[in-house]
Scaffold this motif. Structure first.
Motif, mmCIF file in Angstrom:
data_model
loop_
_atom_site.group_PDB
_atom_site.id
_atom_site.type_symbol
_atom_site.label_atom_id
_atom_site.label_comp_id
_atom_site.label_asym_id
_atom_site.label_seq_id
_atom_site.Cartn_x
_atom_site.Cartn_y
_atom_site.Cartn_z
ATOM 1 N N GLU B 468 0.827 -1.210 0.000
ATOM 2 C CA GLU B 468 0.000 0.000 0.000
ATOM 3 C C GLU B 468 0.860 1.258 0.000
ATOM 4 O OE1 GLU B 468 -2.129 0.901 3.573
ATOM 5 O OE2 GLU B 468 -3.687 2.015 2.498
ATOM 6 N N TYR B 469 1.893 1.259 0.821
ATOM 7 C CA TYR B 469 2.731 2.456 0.834
ATOM 8 C C TYR B 469 4.029 2.303 0.074
ATOM 9 C CZ TYR B 469 3.344 0.156 5.420
ATOM 10 O OH TYR B 469 3.469 -0.739 6.428
ATOM 11 N N MET B 470 4.248 1.136 -0.520
ATOM 12 C CA MET B 470 5.485 0.947 -1.279
ATOM 13 C C MET B 470 5.279 1.161 -2.785
ATOM 14 S SD MET B 470 7.654 0.172 1.144
ATOM 15 C CE MET B 470 9.069 -0.373 0.209
ATOM 16 N N PHE B 471 4.091 0.792 -3.287
ATOM 17 C CA PHE B 471 3.867 0.881 -4.733
ATOM 18 C C PHE B 471 3.586 2.330 -5.156
ATOM 19 C CE2 PHE B 471 2.328 -3.668 -5.994
ATOM 20 C CZ PHE B 471 3.487 -4.184 -5.448
ATOM 21 N N THR B 472 4.074 2.688 -6.334
ATOM 22 C CA THR B 472 3.770 4.010 -6.883
ATOM 23 C C THR B 472 2.351 3.977 -7.470
ATOM 24 O OG1 THR B 472 4.534 3.399 -9.071
ATOM 25 C CG2 THR B 472 6.189 4.284 -7.560
ATOM 26 N N PRO B 473 1.744 5.169 -7.689
ATOM 27 C CA PRO B 473 0.415 5.196 -8.315
ATOM 28 C C PRO B 473 0.408 4.447 -9.656
ATOM 29 C CG PRO B 473 0.958 7.359 -7.460
ATOM 30 C CD PRO B 473 2.180 6.504 -7.266
ATOM 31 N N GLU B 474 1.500 4.555 -10.410
ATOM 32 C CA GLU B 474 1.558 3.871 -11.709
ATOM 33 C C GLU B 474 1.520 2.354 -11.512
ATOM 34 O OE1 GLU B 474 3.924 6.319 -10.829
ATOM 35 O OE2 GLU B 474 2.624 7.798 -11.809
ATOM 36 N N GLU B 475 2.274 1.906 -10.520
ATOM 37 C CA GLU B 475 2.289 0.458 -10.251
ATOM 38 C C GLU B 475 0.920 -0.018 -9.769
ATOM 39 O OE1 GLU B 475 7.059 0.065 -9.167
ATOM 40 O OE2 GLU B 475 5.602 0.400 -7.566
ATOM 41 N N MET B 476 0.262 0.809 -8.972
ATOM 42 C CA MET B 476 -1.081 0.458 -8.498
ATOM 43 C C MET B 476 -2.046 0.352 -9.685
ATOM 44 S SD MET B 476 -1.479 -0.152 -5.307
ATOM 45 C CE MET B 476 -0.795 0.140 -3.676
ATOM 46 N N GLU B 477 -1.935 1.316 -10.572
ATOM 47 C CA GLU B 477 -2.783 1.310 -11.775
ATOM 48 C C GLU B 477 -2.582 0.008 -12.536
ATOM 49 O OE1 GLU B 477 -4.901 3.933 -12.866
ATOM 50 O OE2 GLU B 477 -5.558 2.404 -14.314
ATOM 51 N N LYS B 478 -1.302 -0.387 -12.653
ATOM 52 C CA LYS B 478 -0.978 -1.564 -13.448
ATOM 53 C C LYS B 478 -1.480 -2.862 -12.809
ATOM 54 C CE LYS B 478 2.877 -3.899 -15.705
ATOM 55 N NZ LYS B 478 4.327 -4.047 -15.750
ATOM 56 N N TYR B 479 -1.285 -3.003 -11.531
ATOM 57 C CA TYR B 479 -1.600 -4.300 -10.903
ATOM 58 C C TYR B 479 -2.978 -4.339 -10.241
ATOM 59 C CZ TYR B 479 3.235 -5.290 -11.865
ATOM 60 O OH TYR B 479 4.422 -5.475 -12.513
ATOM 61 N N ILE B 480 -3.398 -3.211 -9.690
ATOM 62 C CA ILE B 480 -4.677 -3.190 -8.967
ATOM 63 C C ILE B 480 -5.766 -2.619 -9.867
ATOM 64 C CG2 ILE B 480 -5.799 -2.465 -6.805
ATOM 65 C CD1 ILE B 480 -3.130 -3.982 -6.437
ATOM 66 N N GLY B 481 -5.343 -1.845 -10.874
ATOM 67 C CA GLY B 481 -6.316 -1.242 -11.770
ATOM 68 C C GLY B 481 -6.851 0.078 -11.265
ATOM 69 N N ASP B 482 -6.235 0.616 -10.217
ATOM 70 C CA ASP B 482 -6.730 1.874 -9.672
ATOM 71 C C ASP B 482 -5.601 2.577 -8.901
ATOM 72 O OD1 ASP B 482 -8.106 3.965 -8.436
ATOM 73 O OD2 ASP B 482 -9.928 2.741 -8.211
ATOM 74 N N ALA B 483 -5.149 3.712 -9.422
ATOM 75 C CA ALA B 483 -4.013 4.404 -8.819
ATOM 76 C C ALA B 483 -4.324 4.914 -7.412
ATOM 77 C CB ALA B 483 -3.575 5.565 -9.711
ATOM 78 N N ARG B 484 -5.608 5.107 -7.114
ATOM 79 C CA ARG B 484 -5.981 5.643 -5.798
ATOM 80 C C ARG B 484 -5.573 4.712 -4.657
ATOM 81 N NH1 ARG B 484 -12.175 6.354 -5.827
ATOM 82 N NH2 ARG B 484 -11.951 4.390 -6.943
#
Lengths: 192, 644
Positions: B468-484
């Motif tokens: 949660e606090y390690m991934f960048t927004p871009e990485e979140m977008e890529k793997y979770i599908g939501d940068a938020r």
């Protein structure tokens, strides 16, 4: 003469994770991953907090050197090696090693031991990576003990500095009078 | 070893029937291995298939399953873990505990992936395993002994200090809900009352030593990927790699106190005024002599301590960690570090789980200080906040079920609170009756949501949400599908997607059986290495997507198990206090969990999991995962989720 190497072990800091043992079994176990195929083994004593890696020390005068079949030899770098082709599985070398550093492979039933991976021991590499600077170190025999000496000196260094600043060090002040004493002695002829 | 066609997996499940006194070897099937991977995956599947509704957790039909994974015993980083699963004594649903050390690797080297124990032995026994020899032996001389004595005796009797012993202490024998199963003195499989289940079966211990060994498919890549992985962590998480290796989990005392999330006086507050007395400074200056590690560890987070002077002179222990300092420290208002250290070792000897034991104690302390429990209930003991002189006595009472207090605490706080009634229930800080790791969910909110939906009841490890606090927004977008999802200060529905994804990748830790601390900031550590390792170790080609399916499958099997036991949406909420009471002090001051948002998260989470709005799995989802037989069974029981 070629420089001889061995695996130096830091018995105080080993954490007992057995990565070295596992890596050896995976890469050198002859297809079988087991403590019985590892050429380095770690004995753990949890209640004492003691972990003891045991591996061939590549002795200068190896007690295990009793092979009746010429399977054991010392190469030009001083590495004690068992030739698996020639080994007859008599286990006398196993019995002679005081550290239990030679094992019988569970499948081939031949003796196996550390051969320093031809100069790049994988147990040392993985230990250095996982627990820098590593409790296993591939060192020149001429440097044996250097690491422990350095580490101990580093510890003592602080204590010595502290002692030098302590009130006890006031004894150094006695030397203030010593110079006068020396002059008096010189006058008496006590001089080199 | 004999060539049985398996790489990675040992290929054998050991079936122990304590009632009949039999031990049988059952071959592992390819379907089981490929569809469930191992460890928790095997355990949960076996549990669903064989433990039917209406089973008494303490009866002969409950199972106790010890499961290793395909990488256990190889040199893959932190491979020394295994999972113990059972029908939980605490939640009434699925329960498991995960432990480290060398027990898992030893099981593998002896030739077993999983040990399934059922029945109840007429007299105390232990299971002795040495390669192909696996038999039940009389344990009457061990019954009543603590974990350390039991381990010493078995090692002595079998003249083998290299064997691994997994045992229960008095707490397990006396069927205490907070009991654990301890291996190698100080490693705990805890939660769910696993120790009590083992005690109810009269199984005192399992001793295992193995040299038969396993095979790996591609030794070179197993080794290369190990080295590459250590390099990756050392490079991308340099601070963590160095600091965690140096201090281990006690460093979280300082960190969570700073964030205002350190449970204090039960869970009333999140900041402890004396946290610095429990933190790493005193601990490492005076007590810790060295660090130890579990099998294949790339850190060594386990501090080994010895107390050299004072009233506790001579006490030693290991693995005394964050949960001991907060559990017996801040949660009870105790600022005496030595009391916490010794309490940790006492837990290890009695076979008690730090979290569950201190959970019951924190509850009792608060009830006492609020006037709900009186000295009659506490056998005359003064449970005032900060009275550290009685902590060890209470632990003994708990382990031996001594007096009114021991009997009450042995139930676990939820059942004990129900017995007392009224406000006492409000002070039981559990989810599904189980307490989670000690990070206040009012401050670490997304973690809190993970506690809520965890299939084994309150638990921080099903998600272990560091990404949660390690991934960048871009990485979140890529793997979770939501940068938020990367915004750790704002709770949005993206967190439901994040929790689902993290549960899946964390399941891989539990099924390959690796430690959760190895995956941190680099997405590669979650998505690339697990399938690469599995492929190199087993020879079967795995992909990221394929493993996501396996995770979805097992999470749904676990959910179905809980649903069949009567759980649904109502059981996925946090303790009431966290919605009602704002954090009173510290840097988390004013924060609480927004119930409306929590409901939205649940809606979203069920949607992405393929469950309906009441949390029941849908047929469409079950069939997609190859679980038609579960859909049929749930339909028969009228527990199938409604299709949208």
């Amino acid at each position: 003469m070629t420089e001889k190497y061995y695996i130096e072990i830091d018995y105080i800091d080993c954490c007992g994770c057995k990565l070295c043992e596992q890596v050896c079994a995976v890469t050198r176990g002859g297809g079988v991953v087991s403590p019985g195929t590892a050429r380095i083994r770690v004995e753990v004593r949890p209640t004492l907090g003691v972990d003891i890696p045991l591996v061939c020390q590549h002795c200068e005068d190896p007690p295990c050197y009793v092979c009746p079949h010429g399977a054991m030899f010392i190469d030009n770098k001083g590495v004690v090696i068992i030739d698996a082709e020639k080994c007859i599985g008599c286990k006398q070398c196993v019995d002679m090693c005081p550290f239990g550093a030679i094992q019988i492979h569970p499948v081939t039933r031949k003796a196996i031991k550390c051969d320093l991976c031809g100069g790049k021991p994988k147990c040392v590499e993985v230990c250095r990576k996982a627990h820098p600077p590593g409790v296993l170190r591939y060192v020149k025999v001429s440097n044996a003990g250097k690491y422990s000496r350095d580490r101990w000196a580093d510890r003592l260094e602080k204590q010595i500095v502290a002692a030098m600043n302590s009130p006890e060090a006031a004894r150094l002040e006695k030397h203030a009078k010593a110079a006068d004493d020396l002059k008096m002695a010189a006058e008496k002829g006590d001089v080199a | 070893m004999t060539d049985n066609g398996w790489y990675g997996w040992a290929g054998t499940i050991l079936r122990v029937d304590l009632t009949k006194g039999t031990v049988e070897k059952q071959p592992l099937t390819k379907e089981m291995a490929y569809d469930y991977i191992g460890g928790r995956g095997f355990n949960s599947k076996i549990l669903y298939d064989e433990v039917k509704p209406g089973t008494n957790p303490l009866g002969p039909d409950n199972l106790l399953i010890f499961g290793t994974g395909p990488v256990t015993g190889t040199c893959i980083p932190n491979n020394g873990r295994f999972t113990v699963s059972t029908l939980s004594l605490v939640t009434g649903g699925l329960g498991d505990g995960n432990s480290g050390g060398h027990f898992g690797p030893q099981m593998k080297y002896a030739g077993y992936d999983t040990i399934v124990v059922k029945g109840i032995s007429p007299k105390p026994v232990y299971l002795y395993i040495n390669d192909d020899t696996a038999e039940l032996r009389d344990a009457s001389h061990l019954w009543g002994k603590d974990v350390w004595e039991t381990t010493d005796i078995l090692m002595h009797d079998h003249d083998n200090k290299s064997m691994s012993v997994s045992a229960i202490g008095p707490a397990g024998e006396n069927v205490v809900a907070a009991s654990s199963i301890m291996n190698e003195y100080a490693r705990a499989a805890a939660k769910a009352g696993v120790g009590a289940i083992m005690g109810s079966k009269k199984l005192k211990a399992i001793s295992v030593y193995g040299e038969k060994g396993i095979r790996v498919y591609d030794p070179e890549d197993v080794y290369d990927s190990t080295i590459e992985y250590i390099d990756l962590i050392a490079r991308t998480d340099k601070w963590w790699f160095e600091t965690f290796s140096k201090y281990g989990t006690p460093m979280f005392v300082d960190q969570y106190n700073h964030l205002g999330a350190l449970p204090t006086r039960n869970w009333k507050e999140g900041t402890f005024e004396d946290a610095d007395k429990l933190g790493i400074t005193p601990l490492y200056e005076k007590y810790v002599k060295k660090k130890r590690g579990c099998g294949g560890c790339i850190y060594h987070c386990s501090p080994w301590f010895r107390i050299d002077e004072g009233p506790f002179k001579g006490w030693v222990g290991e693995g005394v960690e964050y949960e001991a300092m907060t559990g017996f420290g801040s949660k009870l208002g105790c600022s005496n570090l030595e009391v916490c250290l010794v309490a940790g070792s006492l837990c290890d000897m009695y076979g008690l789980d730090y979290i569950s034991a201190s959970e019951a104690m924190g509850w009792a302390w608060e009830c006492y200080n609020e006037g709900i429990l009186t000295k009659e209930d506490t056998d005359g003991l003064d449970l005032s906040w900060g009275n550290d002189s009685i902590i060890h006595e209470v632990l003994r009472k708990l382990a031996y079920k001594e007096g009114n207090l021991g009997k009450l605490l042995a139930l676990g706080s939820r059942k004990a609170a129900k017995k007392i009634g009224g406000k006492a229930e409000y002070y039981s800080m559990t989810i599904k009756g189980q307490q989670m790791g000690s990070m206040d969910p009012r401050v670490v909110t997304a973690w809190g949501f993970g506690y809520g939906v965890s299939t084994r009841g309150g638990d921080h490890l099903r998600t272990h949400l560091v990404c949660e606090y390690m991934f960048t927004p871009e990485e979140m977008e890529k793997y979770i599908g939501d940068a938020r999802a990367s915004d750790r200060f704002n709770l949005s529905e993206a967190k439901a997607d994040l929790v689902r994804w993290t549960e899946n990748v964390r399941f891989l830790n539990d099924s390959l059986e690796t430690c959760k601390y190895i995956n941190r900031g680099s997405p590669r550590s979650y998505v690339e290495f697990p399938y690469r390792w599995l492929t190199a170790v087993t020879g079967k080609k795995f992909t990221y997507e394929g493993l996501q399916d396996v995770a979805d499958r097992v999470l749904t099997v676990e959910r179905s198990f809980n649903v069949r036991q009567g759980m649904d949406r109502k059981d996925d909420y946090l303790a009431e206090r966290w919605y009602k009471e704002a954090m009173p002090v510290g840097s988390g001051k004013g924060s609480k969990v927004d119930k409306e948002m929590y409901d939205k998260l649940l809606d979203r989470y069920y949607e992405v999991r393929g469950w309906d709005q009441n949390g029941l799995p849908k047929r469409s989802h079950l069939e997609k995962l190859g679980l038609k037989y579960i859909a049929d069974e749930l339909q028969k029981m009228k527990l199938l989720g409604k299709e949208a």
